[in-house]
Design an enzyme around this catalytic site. Structure first.
Site, PDB file in Angstrom:
ATOM      1  N   GLN A  20       0.732  -1.136  -0.006  1.00 35.17           N
ATOM      2  CA  GLN A  20       0.005   0.233   0.112  1.00 35.17           C
ATOM      3  C   GLN A  20       0.842   1.144  -0.084  1.00 35.17           C
ATOM      4  O   GLN A  20       0.339   2.178   0.287  1.00 35.17           O
ATOM      5  CB  GLN A  20      -0.889   0.065   1.268  1.00 35.17           C
ATOM      6  CG  GLN A  20      -1.876  -1.037   1.340  1.00 35.17           C
ATOM      7  CD  GLN A  20      -2.626  -0.875   2.803  1.00 35.17           C
ATOM      8  OE1 GLN A  20      -2.184  -0.437   3.676  1.00 35.17           O
ATOM      9  NE2 GLN A  20      -3.599  -1.508   2.738  1.00 35.17           N
ATOM     10  N   CYS A  21       2.065   1.238  -0.489  1.00 28.57           N
ATOM     11  CA  CYS A  21       3.054   2.223  -0.164  1.00 28.57           C
ATOM     12  C   CYS A  21       2.506   3.653  -0.795  1.00 28.57           C
ATOM     13  O   CYS A  21       2.555   4.570  -0.285  1.00 28.57           O
ATOM     14  CB  CYS A  21       4.308   1.887  -0.467  1.00 28.57           C
ATOM     15  SG  CYS A  21       4.783   1.506  -2.162  1.00 28.57           S
ATOM     16  N   GLY A  22       2.134   3.359  -2.141  1.00 27.42           N
ATOM     17  CA  GLY A  22       1.454   4.549  -2.761  1.00 27.42           C
ATOM     18  C   GLY A  22       0.361   5.296  -2.277  1.00 27.42           C
ATOM     19  O   GLY A  22       0.312   6.370  -2.062  1.00 27.42           O
TER      20      GLY A  22
END
Length: 223
Positions: free
Chosen positions: A45-47
């Protein structure tokens, strides 16, 4: 021992400066910093986490809402965001009306980017992570997103302040190091190809015209 007086108004920045005794930024010529709330990611989910930080007050529910919107637009299967163009579209959905959001194409270490960060802009930048989460050169195999929330101009170099979903502390990196990492995002990780997960990739892959290589997003909030 340096006192880092310029950073004392920002406890999270002052903590990093003193903890690592970053003498190279002890007396900057100019700096700008925008506080972004920290949030640790859960899965790929980094973005979405980086974008949620830019929106403000990131929570599990707000990131889930971003994920549902990304799935609705067919941008993501699991929370991954491998297209800067898709990320910019998502940003326009959730950032306040009047926010200026532009896709930037090109090498990041230049006077325009420095001036933008010192002038109050923030950025969403994809890069490769080393084991300590600093920008590395892994050909895109460790692609990750960071929210760049400030800049520090010194006599000898330019540094960026960053938040991302794998660390609790503010990160401080040389702009050139981040730019070099962003420039070499060439291919989707071979290891991920053999996982039992289907990732959504843009046409042409991460180095293509809709991918991540030498691309980022400039964000300027309405005054």
């Amino acid at each position: 021992m340096e006192d880092f007086s310029w950073a004392k108004l920002y406890p999270e920045v002052y903590k990093v400066c003193t903890l690592f005794q970053m003498t190279e930024i002890a007396n900057p010529i100019e700096f700008h910093y925008k506080k972004l709330d920290q949030f640790l990611q859960d899965g790929p989910q980094c973005g979405l986490v980086a974008l949620a930080m830019c929106v403000g007050n990131p929570t599990k529910d707000s990131i889930q809402n971003l994920f549902e919107t990304a799935k609705k637009y067919n941008f993501s299967n699991n929370g991954e965001m491998f297209s800067v163009d898709n990320m910019a579209t998502l940003a326009k959905e959730v950032l306040p009306i009047g926010t200026e959001i532009k896709v930037y194409n090109g090498y990041l270490d230049n006077d325009f980017i420095k001036k933008s960060l010192l002038g109050g802009s923030i950025m969403l930048v994809p890069y490769d992570t080393e084991k300590d989460n600093s920008p590395g050169l892994c050909k895109g195999h460790k692609a990750h997103w960071a929210a760049i929330c400030g800049g520090i101009l010194t006599e000898n170099d330019f540094y960026v302040l960053a938040r991302h979903g794998k660390a609790r502390n503010v990160a401080i990196w040389k702009l050139k190091v981040l730019a070099n990492s962003n420039k070499q995002l060439l291919e989707f990780s071979p290891d991920r190809k053999f996982q039992d997960i289907v990732y959504k990739l843009p046409i042409g892959g991460i180095s293509g015209p809709f991918g991540l290589k030498e691309k980022s997003i400039l964000i300027q909030y309405k005054c």
